[in-house]
Design a protein around this motif. Structure first.
Motif, PDB file in Angstrom:
ATOM      1  N   ALA B  57       0.827  -1.210   0.000  1.00 16.48           N
ATOM      2  CA  ALA B  57       0.000   0.000   0.000  1.00 16.48           C
ATOM      3  C   ALA B  57       0.856   1.252   0.000  1.00 16.48           C
ATOM      4  O   ALA B  57       0.442   2.300  -0.497  1.00 16.48           O
ATOM      5  CB  ALA B  57      -0.925   0.003   1.213  1.00 16.48           C
ATOM      6  N   ALA B  58       2.059   1.157   0.544  1.00 12.00           N
ATOM      7  CA  ALA B  58       2.917   2.337   0.605  1.00 12.00           C
ATOM      8  C   ALA B  58       3.448   2.726  -0.759  1.00 12.00           C
ATOM      9  O   ALA B  58       4.003   3.813  -0.908  1.00 12.00           O
ATOM     10  CB  ALA B  58       4.074   2.087   1.567  1.00 12.00           C
ATOM     11  N   VAL B  59       3.302   1.856  -1.737  1.00  9.85           N
ATOM     12  CA  VAL B  59       3.745   2.224  -3.088  1.00  9.85           C
ATOM     13  C   VAL B  59       2.904   3.383  -3.610  1.00  9.85           C
ATOM     14  O   VAL B  59       3.417   4.361  -4.160  1.00  9.85           O
ATOM     15  CB  VAL B  59       3.630   1.002  -4.028  1.00  9.85           C
ATOM     16  N   LYS B  60       1.599   3.291  -3.367  1.00  6.03           N
ATOM     17  CA  LYS B  60       0.721   4.348  -3.877  1.00  6.03           C
ATOM     18  C   LYS B  60       0.552   5.507  -2.917  1.00  6.03           C
ATOM     19  O   LYS B  60       0.268   6.621  -3.343  1.00  6.03           O
ATOM     20  CB  LYS B  60      -0.667   3.744  -4.166  1.00  6.03           C
ATOM     21  N   SER B  61       0.646   5.258  -1.603  1.00  6.83           N
ATOM     22  CA  SER B  61       0.490   6.348  -0.633  1.00  6.83           C
ATOM     23  C   SER B  61       1.601   6.241   0.397  1.00  6.83           C
ATOM     24  O   SER B  61       1.435   5.598   1.430  1.00  6.83           O
ATOM     25  CB  SER B  61      -0.884   6.304   0.018  1.00  6.83           C
ATOM     26  N   PRO B  62       2.713   6.895   0.144  1.00 12.84           N
ATOM     27  CA  PRO B  62       3.881   6.730   1.022  1.00 12.84           C
ATOM     28  C   PRO B  62       3.697   7.306   2.415  1.00 12.84           C
ATOM     29  O   PRO B  62       4.493   7.012   3.304  1.00 12.84           O
ATOM     30  CB  PRO B  62       4.993   7.479   0.276  1.00 12.84           C
ATOM     31  N   ARG B  63       2.630   8.097   2.632  1.00 14.68           N
ATOM     32  CA  ARG B  63       2.497   8.732   3.945  1.00 14.68           C
ATOM     33  C   ARG B  63       2.172   7.729   5.043  1.00 14.68           C
ATOM     34  O   ARG B  63       2.299   8.017   6.215  1.00 14.68           O
ATOM     35  CB  ARG B  63       1.395   9.790   3.892  1.00 14.68           C
ATOM     36  N   ARG B  65       3.685   5.031   5.739  1.00 15.13           N
ATOM     37  CA  ARG B  65       4.777   4.120   6.087  1.00 15.13           C
ATOM     38  C   ARG B  65       5.099   4.097   7.564  1.00 15.13           C
ATOM     39  O   ARG B  65       5.176   3.047   8.182  1.00 15.13           O
ATOM     40  CB  ARG B  65       6.041   4.512   5.322  1.00 15.13           C
ATOM     41  N   SER B  66       5.290   5.272   8.173  1.00 16.04           N
ATOM     42  CA  SER B  66       5.812   5.249   9.544  1.00 16.04           C
ATOM     43  C   SER B  66       4.714   5.018  10.575  1.00 16.04           C
ATOM     44  O   SER B  66       4.950   4.392  11.605  1.00 16.04           O
ATOM     45  CB  SER B  66       6.558   6.528   9.855  1.00 16.04           C
ATOM     46  N   LYS B  67       3.474   5.485  10.290  1.00 14.14           N
ATOM     47  CA  LYS B  67       2.423   5.281  11.291  1.00 14.14           C
ATOM     48  C   LYS B  67       2.060   3.810  11.417  1.00 14.14           C
ATOM     49  O   LYS B  67       1.820   3.304  12.513  1.00 14.14           O
ATOM     50  CB  LYS B  67       1.165   6.059  10.879  1.00 14.14           C
ATOM     51  N   ASN B  68       2.006   3.085  10.322  1.00 13.87           N
ATOM     52  CA  ASN B  68       1.515   1.715  10.380  1.00 13.87           C
ATOM     53  C   ASN B  68       2.538   0.723  10.881  1.00 13.87           C
ATOM     54  O   ASN B  68       2.256  -0.470  10.956  1.00 13.87           O
ATOM     55  CB  ASN B  68       1.007   1.290   9.004  1.00 13.87           C
ATOM     56  N   LEU B  69       3.728   1.206  11.229  1.00 15.33           N
ATOM     57  CA  LEU B  69       4.671   0.292  11.874  1.00 15.33           C
ATOM     58  C   LEU B  69       4.186  -0.110  13.257  1.00 15.33           C
ATOM     59  O   LEU B  69       4.703  -1.067  13.845  1.00 15.33           O
ATOM     60  CB  LEU B  69       6.051   0.933  11.967  1.00 15.33           C
ATOM     61  N   ILE B  70       3.189   0.589  13.787  1.00 16.22           N
ATOM     62  CA  ILE B  70       2.641   0.195  15.083  1.00 16.22           C
ATOM     63  C   ILE B  70       2.072  -1.215  15.028  1.00 16.22           C
ATOM     64  O   ILE B  70       2.176  -1.980  15.985  1.00 16.22           O
ATOM     65  CB  ILE B  70       1.553   1.201  15.517  1.00 16.22           C
ATOM     66  N   SER B  71       1.480  -1.581  13.892  1.00 19.99           N
ATOM     67  CA  SER B  71       0.944  -2.942  13.763  1.00 19.99           C
ATOM     68  C   SER B  71       2.046  -3.972  13.892  1.00 19.99           C
ATOM     69  O   SER B  71       1.868  -5.015  14.525  1.00 19.99           O
ATOM     70  CB  SER B  71       0.264  -3.110  12.407  1.00 19.99           C
ATOM     71  N   VAL B  72       3.199  -3.671  13.303  1.00 18.84           N
ATOM     72  CA  VAL B  72       4.325  -4.597  13.387  1.00 18.84           C
ATOM     73  C   VAL B  72       4.805  -4.700  14.833  1.00 18.84           C
ATOM     74  O   VAL B  72       5.170  -5.773  15.314  1.00 18.84           O
ATOM     75  CB  VAL B  72       5.453  -4.125  12.455  1.00 18.84           C
ATOM     76  N   ILE B  73       4.763  -3.579  15.551  1.00 23.57           N
ATOM     77  CA  ILE B  73       5.207  -3.597  16.955  1.00 23.57           C
ATOM     78  C   ILE B  73       4.250  -4.432  17.796  1.00 23.57           C
ATOM     79  O   ILE B  73       4.674  -5.174  18.698  1.00 23.57           O
ATOM     80  CB  ILE B  73       5.313  -2.160  17.488  1.00 23.57           C
ATOM     81  N   PHE B  74       2.940  -4.352  17.505  1.00 24.29           N
ATOM     82  CA  PHE B  74       1.992  -5.180  18.246  1.00 24.29           C
ATOM     83  C   PHE B  74       2.267  -6.667  18.025  1.00 24.29           C
ATOM     84  O   PHE B  74       2.160  -7.471  18.939  1.00 24.29           O
ATOM     85  CB  PHE B  74       0.551  -4.869  17.817  1.00 24.29           C
ATOM     86  N   CYS B  75       2.625  -7.022  16.791  1.00 26.95           N
ATOM     87  CA  CYS B  75       2.938  -8.428  16.524  1.00 26.95           C
ATOM     88  C   CYS B  75       4.197  -8.848  17.268  1.00 26.95           C
ATOM     89  O   CYS B  75       4.294  -9.957  17.792  1.00 26.95           O
ATOM     90  CB  CYS B  75       3.170  -8.655  15.038  1.00 26.95           C
ATOM     91  N   GLU B  76       5.173  -7.966  17.307  1.00 24.84           N
ATOM     92  CA  GLU B  76       6.435  -8.293  17.976  1.00 24.84           C
ATOM     93  C   GLU B  76       6.214  -8.532  19.458  1.00 24.84           C
ATOM     94  O   GLU B  76       6.919  -9.320  20.081  1.00 24.84           O
ATOM     95  CB  GLU B  76       7.399  -7.123  17.761  1.00 24.84           C
ATOM     96  N   SER B 142      -3.069  -5.622   8.545  1.00 26.99           N
ATOM     97  CA  SER B 142      -3.043  -5.541   7.090  1.00 26.99           C
ATOM     98  C   SER B 142      -4.216  -4.727   6.572  1.00 26.99           C
ATOM     99  O   SER B 142      -4.058  -3.840   5.724  1.00 26.99           O
ATOM    100  CB  SER B 142      -3.037  -6.970   6.543  1.00 26.99           C
ATOM    101  N   SER B 143      -5.409  -4.983   7.139  1.00 22.98           N
ATOM    102  CA  SER B 143      -6.560  -4.177   6.733  1.00 22.98           C
ATOM    103  C   SER B 143      -6.410  -2.734   7.169  1.00 22.98           C
ATOM    104  O   SER B 143      -6.886  -1.824   6.483  1.00 22.98           O
ATOM    105  CB  SER B 143      -7.833  -4.742   7.333  1.00 22.98           C
ATOM    106  N   CYS B 144      -5.737  -2.528   8.301  1.00 27.99           N
ATOM    107  CA  CYS B 144      -5.534  -1.155   8.790  1.00 27.99           C
ATOM    108  C   CYS B 144      -4.682  -0.378   7.807  1.00 27.99           C
ATOM    109  O   CYS B 144      -4.971   0.787   7.510  1.00 27.99           O
ATOM    110  CB  CYS B 144      -4.864  -1.222  10.160  1.00 27.99           C
ATOM    111  N   ALA B 145      -3.629  -1.009   7.283  1.00 26.66           N
ATOM    112  CA  ALA B 145      -2.765  -0.304   6.343  1.00 26.66           C
ATOM    113  C   ALA B 145      -3.534   0.063   5.081  1.00 26.66           C
ATOM    114  O   ALA B 145      -3.419   1.179   4.554  1.00 26.66           O
ATOM    115  CB  ALA B 145      -1.557  -1.173   5.999  1.00 26.66           C
ATOM    116  N   LEU B 146      -4.365  -0.873   4.606  1.00 24.42           N
ATOM    117  CA  LEU B 146      -5.114  -0.593   3.381  1.00 24.42           C
ATOM    118  C   LEU B 146      -6.162   0.493   3.598  1.00 24.42           C
ATOM    119  O   LEU B 146      -6.372   1.354   2.748  1.00 24.42           O
ATOM    120  CB  LEU B 146      -5.783  -1.879   2.892  1.00 24.42           C
ATOM    121  N   ALA B 147      -6.806   0.482   4.778  1.00 23.87           N
ATOM    122  CA  ALA B 147      -7.818   1.513   5.043  1.00 23.87           C
ATOM    123  C   ALA B 147      -7.161   2.872   5.245  1.00 23.87           C
ATOM    124  O   ALA B 147      -7.703   3.896   4.811  1.00 23.87           O
ATOM    125  CB  ALA B 147      -8.628   1.140   6.282  1.00 23.87           C
ATOM    126  N   ASP B 148      -6.008   2.873   5.900  1.00 24.49           N
ATOM    127  CA  ASP B 148      -5.309   4.132   6.117  1.00 24.49           C
ATOM    128  C   ASP B 148      -4.856   4.732   4.798  1.00 24.49           C
ATOM    129  O   ASP B 148      -4.842   5.958   4.617  1.00 24.49           O
ATOM    130  CB  ASP B 148      -4.098   3.879   7.033  1.00 24.49           C
TER     131      ASP B 148
END
Lengths: 126, 192
Positions: B57-63, B65-76, B142-148
């Motif tokens: 999704a960041a290919v089309k809307s690069p903004r 990128r940094s906010k949605n890393l929170i999802s990765v942190i929740f998984c970690e 994943s859905s959060c990134a696409l909706a964002d």
């Protein structure tokens, strides 16, 4: 150790009941969360004001996980440690009932969570 | 039942013999392995689910990128729960004080078996609930990134879904800690 009514391996069956309650109901809660979560997000793109209303299935699915936690904690607290002079205090009767109690809670939590997910999925999109 | 049971030394005497012939040290260590291994499987599964959507999704809307890393942190975080449980359990495994070849006759066998089974189930509880939690956070993220990417006002509301999903991992570690609290390996024979 080889006492017929309170064998040492009774503890393994009791603790497997604890595992079943905790993990199966959490699988159900996770299933409900992701299935209804995906549909909430997809409809939220076109109708942003509906997101907060449609969070309700996700909250309900989380509650299923809490039920599993409660049952698992109750079962874990009721498995006694052996007494000081080496006697087991936990009978195979109690162990089997704890195993089945955990399986009851877990399997029904799995079904409930899946049901919440599928119903929430279609309900949100409607 | 005892009249038609097999009396050869190659038959076992049923489930009791099967369950109690694996050493409690083995059960406890397998509990640690399953706890850590399954937690990491759940975290990895979640990270690839959310990461692939995020990167695409960041290919089309690069903004986003940094906010949605929170999802990765929740998984970690689910992997971290597994590490915490593994450290707690590993510190509870103790060697007997005297290094004789066999355990003495008046060893605390009930407590020994109790500790082994308890740690095995604590590890299984944490590991399997972290698989559920990790996958759930991954799909929600994943859905959060696409909706964002479509509408950035949705992001904060969608985090609520992910918080509920990662609470499942906390339930697992609560159950694991309560189970393993009363499990202590005996280090010396009982005084009788």
């Amino acid at each position: 150790m080889t006492d017929a009514l309170c064998p040492s391996y009774a503890v393994s069956l009791g603790y497997l009941g604890v595992v079943a309650a905790a993990t199966l109901s959490n699988f159900g809660a996770a299933w409900g969360t992701w299935k209804s979560g995906v549909s909430v997000l997809n409809t939220g793109i076109r109708h942003p004001t509906s997101v907060m209303k449609n969070i309700i299935p996700i909250v309900m699915a989380g509650v299923i996980g809490i039920y599993g936690l409660i049952v698992a904690v109750i079962l874990a607290e009721s498995i006694p440690t052996p007494s000081k002079n080496g006697d087991n205090a936990y009978s195979i009767y109690t162990a089997m009932s704890h195993l089945c109690a955990g399986l009851c809670c877990g399997a029904s939590g799995l079904a409930a969570g899946g049901c919440i997910g599928i119903v929430g999925d279609y309900g949100v999109r409607a | 039942m005892s009249s038609d049971s097999c009396s050869s030394p190659y038959c076992n005497a049923g489930w009791g013999e099967l369950l109690s012939h694996m050493s409690p040290y083995g059960y406890a260590n397998f509990g640690i392995a399953f706890g850590l291994g399954f937690s990491v499987i759940g975290a990895a599964w979640g990270i690839w689910l959310t990461g692939s959507s995020l990167v695409g999704a960041a290919v089309k809307s690069p903004r986003i990128r940094s906010k949605n890393l929170i999802s990765v942190i929740f998984c970690e975080a689910t992997a971290i729960y597994g590490v915490i449980m593994a450290i707690i359990l590993a510190n509870k495994i103790k060697k007997p004080d005297d290094d004789s070849y066999q355990l003495p006759e008046n060893w605390d066998f009930p407590g020994f078996y109790y500790a082994g089974y308890g740690m095995f189930s604590a590890g299984l509880s944490v590991g399997l609930t972290n698989i559920a939690s990790g996958v759930s956070v991954g799909i929600a993220g994943s859905s959060c990134a696409l909706a964002d990417a479509q509408d950035s006002s949705l992001f904060v509301k969608i985090l609520i879904v992910e918080i509920f999903a990662s609470a499942l991992g906390i339930f697992g570690i609560i159950v694991g800690i309560i189970e393993s609290n009363s499990c202590t390996f005996p280090i010396s024979a009982l005084e009788e």
